[in-house]
Design an enzyme around this catalytic site. Structure first.
Site, PDB file in Angstrom:
ATOM      1  CG  ASN A 244      -8.633   1.903  -4.323  1.00 47.80           C
ATOM      2  OD1 ASN A 244      -8.857   2.717  -3.555  1.00 47.80           O
ATOM      3  ND2 ASN A 244      -8.920   1.713  -5.351  1.00 47.80           N
TER       4      ASN A 244
ATOM      5  CB  ILE B  60      -2.048  -2.386  -2.168  1.00 50.53           C
ATOM      6  CG1 ILE B  60      -1.829  -2.430  -0.737  1.00 50.53           C
ATOM      7  CG2 ILE B  60      -2.333  -0.636  -2.451  1.00 50.53           C
ATOM      8  CD1 ILE B  60      -0.480  -2.014  -0.441  1.00 50.53           C
ATOM      9  CB  CYS B  61      -5.910  -2.275  -6.478  1.00 45.15           C
ATOM     10  SG  CYS B  61      -6.270  -2.120  -8.130  1.00 45.15           S
ATOM     11  CB  VAL B  62      -2.187   1.964  -5.926  1.00 49.16           C
ATOM     12  CG1 VAL B  62      -0.860   1.259  -5.840  1.00 49.16           C
ATOM     13  CG2 VAL B  62      -2.128   3.441  -6.090  1.00 49.16           C
TER      14      VAL B  62
ATOM     15  CG  LEU C 165      -8.120  -4.910  -5.716  1.00 52.37           C
ATOM     16  CD1 LEU C 165      -6.840  -5.198  -5.075  1.00 52.37           C
ATOM     17  CD2 LEU C 165      -8.338  -5.819  -6.720  1.00 52.37           C
TER      18      LEU C 165
END
Length: 272
Positions: A86, A93-95, A128
């Protein structure tokens, strides 16, 4: 360069309170740093959670706040290179918390805790870093190996923490060493007043010389020991031994004199 002028005054007040709270009571494994002149960028050091491939590493990240924060979520980036599904290769950051699940009531503390939780439980479905996501699903051992490799090469090293138990053990050991030293280096003056002296092959223990009443050996007994040494053919005691006996006699006389003074003072106080 961004400054606090880019943020509304009410947001600056809110951030100041929250940053103070984060500094005083930081979340586990998270340390926040901020530039007082620019609240729009928040830095944080995140410790890799135990039991994960990121253990024993510290990862630096930043949150960038836009002018309409908290109505829009901050953007998060890892500044330390990390192998994680992620987190993109550029650090983004992918959250969900920073995207569709964002709520203006969520604070910085919540965001930082969620980011650290990503290191415990990644979400390969929304990766990601596709390589890391695919590897996590198909070959976890290889994923963990690469993640540990990145951690060892790029992550900062955590500062050593003092353990209370270790300090207590060290203190106890130090006390034992000191007590052993005090027994081994007994002053002859204190030895005659009742201190326990370990016997040696060259000299008997003073405690074996006490009578049934527990009294210390009189000076005559010490002298008789010297005479025994002379009569046994060993000749006069060496000067060092004679000096030690003289010191012991002087210490005994002095102790008796001090006791008489104390008794006299007690009698004077009773008269008063």
């Amino acid at each position: 360069m961004a400054t606090n002028e880019n943020l509304p005054p009410n947001v600056i007040k809110q951030l100041a309170r929250e940053l103070k709270n984060l500094d005083e009571t930081p979340p586990e494994g998270i340390k926040v740093g901020v530039n007082d002149d620019d609240f729009s960028t928040i830095y944080a050091d995140i410790e890799g959670p135990a039991g994960t491939p990121y253990e024993n590493g510290v990862f630096r990240m930043k949150l960038i706040l836009s002018r309409d924060f908290p109505h829009s979520p901050p953007k998060g980036y890892f500044l330390t290179k990390i192998f994680h599904p992620n987190i993109a290769t550029n650090g983004e950051i992918c959250v969900n918390t920073l995207k569709r699940d964002w709520n203006p009531s969520l604070g910085l503390r919540h965001v930082l805790i969620v980011v650290r939780c990503l290191l415990i439980e990644p979400f390969p479905e929304s990766a990601l870093n596709e390589q890391a996501g695919k590897m996590l699903l198909e070959n976890y051992e290889e994923y963990a190996r690469l993640a540990r490799l990145y951690t060892g090469i790029h992550a900062l090293k955590p500062k050593p923490k003092f353990k209370t138990g270790a300090i207590s053990e060290s203190t106890a050991a130090l006390n034992v060493d000191q007590s052993n030293t005090s027994v081994c280096s007994v002053d002859p003056k204190t030895a005659i007043s009742g201190a326990v002296v370990p016997p040696t092959p060259l000299a008997p223990s003073l405690n074996t010389m006490k009578g049934a009443s527990g009294q210390e050996p009189p000076t005559a007994a010490l002298n008789s020991m010297v005479e025994m040494g002379v009569s046994s053919g060993s000749g006069a005691p060496p000067p060092a031994a004679a000096a030690a006996i003289h010191k012991k006699e002087g210490g005994l006389v002095k102790a008796q004199g001090d006791k008489k003074k104390i008794d006299a003072r007690k009698k004077s106080l009773k008269r008063l």
